[in-house]
Enzyme design. Sequence first.
Site, PDB file in Angstrom:
ATOM      1  N   GLU A 214      44.204 118.800  64.887  1.00 37.62           N
ATOM      2  CA  GLU A 214      45.162 118.827  63.773  1.00 37.62           C
ATOM      3  C   GLU A 214      46.386 119.589  64.256  1.00 37.62           C
ATOM      4  OE1 GLU A 214      44.938 117.185  61.047  1.00 37.62           O
ATOM      5  OE2 GLU A 214      42.888 116.494  61.323  1.00 37.62           O
TER       6      GLU A 214
ATOM      7  N   CYS B 219      52.859 123.247  59.081  1.00 34.02           N
ATOM      8  CA  CYS B 219      52.963 122.040  59.893  1.00 34.02           C
ATOM      9  C   CYS B 219      53.444 120.833  59.099  1.00 34.02           C
ATOM     10  CB  CYS B 219      51.613 121.727  60.545  1.00 34.02           C
ATOM     11  SG  CYS B 219      50.270 121.486  59.355  1.00 34.02           S
TER      12      CYS B 219
END
Length: 503
Positions: free
Chosen positions: A230, A264
Amino acid sequence: MTLTSPRTTPVAQVPEEGITAAALSELLAAQQRAFLTEGPPSAAVRIDRIDRLTAALLEHADELTAALNADFGNRPEANSLSSDILGAMSDVTDVRENLEAWMADVEIPAAAAKGLPTHIQNRPKGVVGIIGPWNFPVSLVFQPAVEAFAAGNRVMIKFSEVPSRTAEVFARAVATRFPQDEAVVVRGGTETSVAFSELPFDHLFFTGSPGVGRHVAAAAGRNLTPVTLELGGKNPVVVGPDADVQVAAERVSAARMMNGGQLCLCPDYVLVPEDKVEAFVGAFRTAMRGYFPAYRENPDVVTLVDDRNFARVKGLVDDARAKGAEVITMVPEDEQAALPDAATRRMPPTLLLGVTDEMTIAHEEVFGPVISVLPYGTVREAIDYITAKPHPLAAYWYGDDTAEFREFVRRTTSGGVTRNDMALHFGIEGAPFGGVGQSGSGAYHGKAGFDTFSHQRTITQSALPFGVAPSAMPPYTAEKRDQLRGAVAQALTAVRKQLGESD
């Protein structure tokens, strides 16, 4: 309300910070032995583990939010409670409500009709390693751990060394509810992280930067360990030709400032119709002043996490300015001279115009309160700009569900898409979340996480009156060869018909 643990002593020892590679191997071996002895756990056992992990988190909420504030320099309690403490609670509910259905064997009726009764069994992989990031250090190890438990695994967590106080509290919290052969949290710097990623886990889950992700994937590859990455990326926003510029600017500015920009899923750059750039910048400034009428002493500001990240973000802005970008700092006039402030790591909300590919910020994920605004002439130009870059974790569009929006979705590749807001696709129950290419591989959240941490094993039984293997053995008679050649010819005729071709 004060939340405190009912336990006065841990049920397990907390591993020392900077644990050795040998000690890490011993922890893994203990978990592997326990897993093999127990076998796949029941739904009740899995839910009990999820509930104990949840209790450990909630019982230590006060300590964790205080530690997060200390580690960041300034991180409002409301920010930490909403993101790191409560952020994954909906996932816990989803898992608890659906776990037994997810665990159930899946029958293949078509195979049974052919005399080959078949079902797919969801089996735990064994021991899952989880390496967490520093930006949301608690929730981004808690949620994958919940889903790894749901799949029947045991868990080892490598907590980020950057928020060191938070790491100590979380490790102690988990130890109040788990023996080390069931779940354990380890702490330490680069050396510990490298040793952890080199362990032969049954699955390794990493959240962090693409640069570190490459090293983790390489280490996992040496053990043939399946890995979920991720990662991040430069997330684009397109303000469509029909968009309400005021609304878009208000929402994009808020999205950029989430967790001080250290997220993110934050937008990194905004593509705006060239005749609306001025209006967008003005609306962006107005919205930002509304959120932060003062910045230098504002207790609601999330500061950059450490000196290294502060210097990196400031360096991106300085590089852009030196190469010709216009730098617009969106704080009151009387604070302009005092910001950015290295002592408090307060980087002001900053908007850049005139960004070019020669500037480092055009290529590097910002991870701070800085955004670039780029003009475009046509939507095709905007899409071409995005598709020329590595695939981002998220892509955003502001405007109606038009043909242009659908072309944007069709042409671009990203981990997910949200229209008219920020990161909504991240929190949809039942929807997978993950990146693609440089922004990651694999997915989790709910059922997707259960599947990631499970092995789907196919089990077939034969009710046929003959053996398939013997029927494939010599002698290969002329009759058998003619049957096979006839099958090839029949298949060729069928595919040519599908192609619209004649024999």
